[in-house]
Write an enzyme that holds these catalytic residues in place. Structure first.
Site, PDB file in Angstrom:
ATOM      1  N   SER A 256       0.853  -1.184   0.000  1.00  0.00           N
ATOM      2  CA  SER A 256       0.000   0.000   0.000  1.00  0.00           C
ATOM      3  C   SER A 256       0.888   1.233   0.000  1.00  0.00           C
ATOM      4  O   SER A 256       2.107   1.145   0.124  1.00  0.00           O
ATOM      5  CB  SER A 256      -0.905   0.002   1.227  1.00  0.00           C
ATOM      6  N   LYS A 257       0.241   2.367  -0.154  1.00  0.00           N
ATOM      7  CA  LYS A 257       0.913   3.667  -0.188  1.00  0.00           C
ATOM      8  C   LYS A 257       1.882   3.850   0.993  1.00  0.00           C
ATOM      9  O   LYS A 257       2.909   4.509   0.861  1.00  0.00           O
ATOM     10  CB  LYS A 257      -0.146   4.775  -0.122  1.00  0.00           C
ATOM     11  N   ARG A 258       1.498   3.250   2.113  1.00  0.00           N
ATOM     12  CA  ARG A 258       2.321   3.411   3.317  1.00  0.00           C
ATOM     13  C   ARG A 258       3.737   2.888   3.120  1.00  0.00           C
ATOM     14  O   ARG A 258       4.664   3.268   3.810  1.00  0.00           O
ATOM     15  CB  ARG A 258       1.691   2.642   4.487  1.00  0.00           C
TER      16      ARG A 258
END
Ligand code: GLU
Length: 491
Positions: A256-258
């Site tokens: 994910s973006k994280r």
């Protein structure tokens, strides 16, 4: 050669091209090119609420940057157009109505509020099967028609078989079977006349003659629904191939973006080469038949097959991508490296845009010295700066002197270097080396001490490529200027 395939990449323009999508597009493209088939770009822009204005431009730009071209698409046209789903609404409407006429779909007049309440009740009861309760499924046709005539809002829903199972063969996952009772009567056409993804994808894949549907694993739950729709229309489904999801670097959970950049654009802006990202994504889910990691696009076309795509999720490793980037950067010719670095140098204000040929020639001249030091193209301004700037900030006295040198000795070196470098018949590596060693000998200093002082004087830093090459590449005039500035610093 296998039979020519017709494959499509069907992104929704709801964001910039995702690296997962890019991998799907790469695999599509490889199959099309390997079999002499067609790669089609179809834009699924029917979810109007989630459209992002510049997403379509980004998707096409990012695909091209990766070296992918398409045979049919919104910009190039083709025999099965239009390739923007929003321009095909009449086609979906006609197909949905056909299913209603044949008793395979029905109008549903249930309000948003009723559906929301139903959902809430099912969730509260922790129901095994959630979804529409089929209230309108058996509405007499005359009643439905009367309601439509009164102008009541309606969607068209699919009459899901209530019993039995649906089985299909996935080229990667093998045979998959789902009990039909777990599938709800999905919406095909919304009340605003827009199709849902299920209807639009199936209708288009059929009308566009798609033979192989490659897509991410997250679409797997939709496929039994699609198989049932094909059957309802009396069409032959394509071969499905669901590609493994990317896991985050630690292997626990979806990427994910994280965990960093997820769009192709971000990688491009960070200074990755398209060849590196292509090669990296190629191997993120596909195992080459031989022990080997470096593949040009042409080599990948020759080697790729769906049989060697992984069934299980694959961990995304940023270090691996960095490694590929290094390999590809080191393989570039000086001209090519200069060309790739140019936009980054221009953005940093080191060169004008357009760049005059003589200034570009300087970048090419310096490129071989820096090849090993540039890991990402974003490193270019920092590395090229000292060679391209007319002036650099004067170094601090402590940096010039380092740990050992006395101010007197440093002053003597700089004074002597100013004379020797000005007089050197040709200002190149071969002549600079004996000249500098000679200065050290004359002043009773170590070679390294002289080299380090001059390095700091001309570059403002303690790490550069080899001192002789560095001086030669900076050029006589700029070296003398900087040496004189350094003398002033030492007073
Ligand atoms: N529009 C879908 C997406 O954004 C396409 C899925 C498919 O390939 O069927 O990924």
């Amino acid at each position: 050669m296998d039979k020519p395939v017709r494959v499509r990449f069907a992104p929704s323009p709801t964001g910039y091209l995702h690296i997962g999508g890019a991998r799907t597009a790469i695999y599509d493209w490889l199959l099309a090119r390997a079999t002499g088939g067609q790669f089609i770009l179809r834009i699924e822009d029917t979810d109007r609420a989630r459209l992002v204005p510049d997403a379509l431009a980004d998707i096409m730009d990012s695909l091209r940057w990766l070296g992918l071209d398409w045979d049919e698409g919104p910009d190039v046209g083709g025999p099965c157009g239009p390739y923007l789903q929003s321009e095909r609404l009449h086609i979906y409407q006609a197909h949905a109505e056909r299913l209603v006429e044949e008793g395979k779909a029905y109008y549903c007049f249930c309000s948003e509020e009723r559906l929301a309440a139903l959902r809430a009740a099912q969730q509260a009861a922790k129901a095994e099967i959630v979804g529409y309760d089929r209230r309108c499924r058996d509405l007499p046709a005359a009643e439905a028609e009367a309601a439509l005539r009164r102008g009541e809002k309606a969607v068209i829903r699919f009459k899901m078989p209530l019993t039995g199972e649906t089985t299909f063969h996935d080229a990667i996952r093998g045979e998959i079977t789902v009990a039909n009772r777990l599938l709800d009567d999905m919406v095909l056409l919304k009340s605003d006349g827009f199709p849902t993804y299920h209807l639009a994808a199936v209708v288009d894949d059929h009308l566009m003659g798609i033979t192989h549907v490659l897509r991410g694993d997250e679409w797997l739950p939709s496929t039994p629904r699609h198989i049932l729709l094909y059957a309802a229309f009396g069409w032959e489904p394509p071969l499905f191939a669901h590609l493994p999801v990317f896991l985050n670097p630690s292997g626990g959970g979806k990427l994910s973006k994280r965990h960093g950049a997820t769009s192709v654009r971000e990688y491009r802006e960070k200074g990755y080469l398209p060849e590196a990202l292509f090669n990296f994504l190629l191997l993120l889910g596909w195992h080459p038949p031989e022990e080997r990691e470096i593949f040009t696009a042409a080599e990948a076309v020759a080697a790729f097959s769906l049989e060697r795509v992984s069934k299980t999720p694959v961990a995304f490793s940023p270090e691996k991508l960095d490694w590929f980037n290094g390999v590809y950067i080191r393989s570039l010719t000086p001209e090519e490296l200069a060309r790739r670095c140019l936009p980054f140098l221009q953005r940093a204000g080191l060169l004008p845009d357009p760049c005059p040929p003589e200034r570009f020639a300087r970048v090419v001249r310096v490129a071989p010295l820096l090849r090993e030091r540039i890991h990402l193209l974003t490193d270019a301004p920092e590395q090229f700066g000292i060679f391209l700037e007319d002036e650099i900030p004067a170094p601090a006295p402590e940096l010039l002197l380092g740990k050992k040198l006395s101010p007197e000795a440093a002053r003597a070196v700089l004074e002597r270097a100013a004379v020797v470098l000005a007089e050197l018949p040709s200002f190149d590596e071969v002549s600079l080396e004996p000249a500098l060693r000679n200065i050290a000998r004359e002043l009773g200093l170590k070679d390294g001490e002289v080299f380090m002082l001059l390095r700091v004087a001309v570059s403002g830093r303690t790490a550069t490529p080899g001192i002789f090459e560095t001086l030669a590449a900076i050029g006589r005039e700029r070296c003398l200027d900087r040496i004189n500035k350094a003398r002033e610093v030492l007073g």
